[in-house]
Design a protein around this motif. Sequence first.
Motif, PDB file in Angstrom:
ATOM      1  N   HIS A   1      32.639  85.346 133.093  1.00 46.64           N
ATOM      2  CA  HIS A   1      31.920  85.857 131.933  1.00 46.64           C
ATOM      3  C   HIS A   1      31.550  87.323 132.116  1.00 46.64           C
ATOM      4  O   HIS A   1      31.060  87.739 133.169  1.00 46.64           O
TER       5      HIS A   1
ATOM      6  N   LEU B   1      26.554  86.252 134.038  1.00 46.55           N
ATOM      7  CA  LEU B   1      27.708  87.132 133.967  1.00 46.55           C
ATOM      8  C   LEU B   1      28.100  87.581 135.371  1.00 46.55           C
ATOM      9  O   LEU B   1      27.253  87.686 136.263  1.00 46.55           O
TER      10      LEU B   1
ATOM     11  N   GLN C   1      32.121  89.292 126.136  1.00 51.94           N
ATOM     12  CA  GLN C   1      31.506  89.217 124.810  1.00 51.94           C
ATOM     13  C   GLN C   1      31.442  90.631 124.227  1.00 51.94           C
ATOM     14  O   GLN C   1      30.893  91.535 124.834  1.00 51.94           O
TER      15      GLN C   1
ATOM     16  N   ILE D   1      27.483  83.082 125.709  1.00 51.43           N
ATOM     17  CA  ILE D   1      27.953  82.543 126.989  1.00 51.43           C
ATOM     18  C   ILE D   1      27.960  81.011 126.949  1.00 51.43           C
ATOM     19  O   ILE D   1      28.895  80.355 127.420  1.00 51.43           O
TER      20      ILE D   1
ATOM     21  N   CYS E   1      30.909  79.702 125.089  1.00 48.27           N
ATOM     22  CA  CYS E   1      32.189  79.908 125.791  1.00 48.27           C
ATOM     23  C   CYS E   1      32.258  79.215 127.145  1.00 48.27           C
ATOM     24  O   CYS E   1      33.299  79.284 127.810  1.00 48.27           O
ATOM     25  N   ASP E   2      31.194  78.578 127.555  1.00 51.00           N
ATOM     26  CA  ASP E   2      31.172  77.901 128.858  1.00 51.00           C
ATOM     27  C   ASP E   2      31.742  76.497 128.695  1.00 51.00           C
ATOM     28  O   ASP E   2      31.008  75.521 128.580  1.00 51.00           O
TER      29      ASP E   2
END
Length: 295
Positions: A48, A72, A273, A290, A293-294
Amino acid sequence: MSKTNRRSAIKAMTLGAGALGLSPFSTLQAETKTIDLNPKRLKNNIKHSACRWCYQNIPLEEFAENAAKIGLTGIDLLRPEEWDTVEKYGLKCSMATDTFADIVNGFNETKNHQHLQESYKPLIEKAAKRGIKNVIVFSGNRRGMDDETGFKNCVTGLKPLLEYAEERNVNLVMELLNSKVNHPDYMCDHTEWGVKLAKRTEMPNFKLLYDIYHMQIMEGDVIATIKKHHKYINHYHTGGVPGRNEINDSQELYYPAIVKAIIETGFDGYLAQEFVPTYDDKLAALKEGIKICDV
């Protein structure tokens, strides 16, 4: 990056962004502030990252510290003088840039080659010494140029730099941008164009930055395109369509499925992002992205 870059374009664009309605997933801004996201609980199936320019109002040190807490591992589009700050928090510059990197005036015009080659070499050298793998490049605008001339000029300008970068284990990564909304006349505005250029360079360290927001606007068919051309892509950017804001269900893309498809290709790079937050709490918007998208 130049004055005619995404920063100035997006600043103007976001004046109208507040008009976008937030859907049940995002609900109220107050609710997003309470998102529980423990980085230790992230699945870590993908690296990330986030683009620095989207959070310019937050001092870099503060942003880096919070980015690390969120989970991140990188921050995109940092200049060399910013690298020390993020590395203090265990983060890497996931995509390097500098002030000379110019979306409009790129490698498709021979008159730019000497300046770009002289400017990029020191950046590549600095990136190599820090273990930074990716440096961003741009095609430039068409200005009436046909595709064949654009390919030839880009190869001529990029080839010496690609050879220089390959010796230092650095990739030059050309971003795919839309020419409909944000970057009128930009040449590398379709995945197929970027792939053709990659094949023409005949260099393994020339890669594409597949910006999901931009390519949804230009061509759609996101998942099928990723599956077809993933070997030429080593970096991804997110963004809600339309408006380039949060990637929740206030927009037309379903990011969990997209990220799942990316992971299934064996991708081991960064997903950054690059949406422009509309929430009062910008870091809450990043946490939400996040979490989405995880997968």
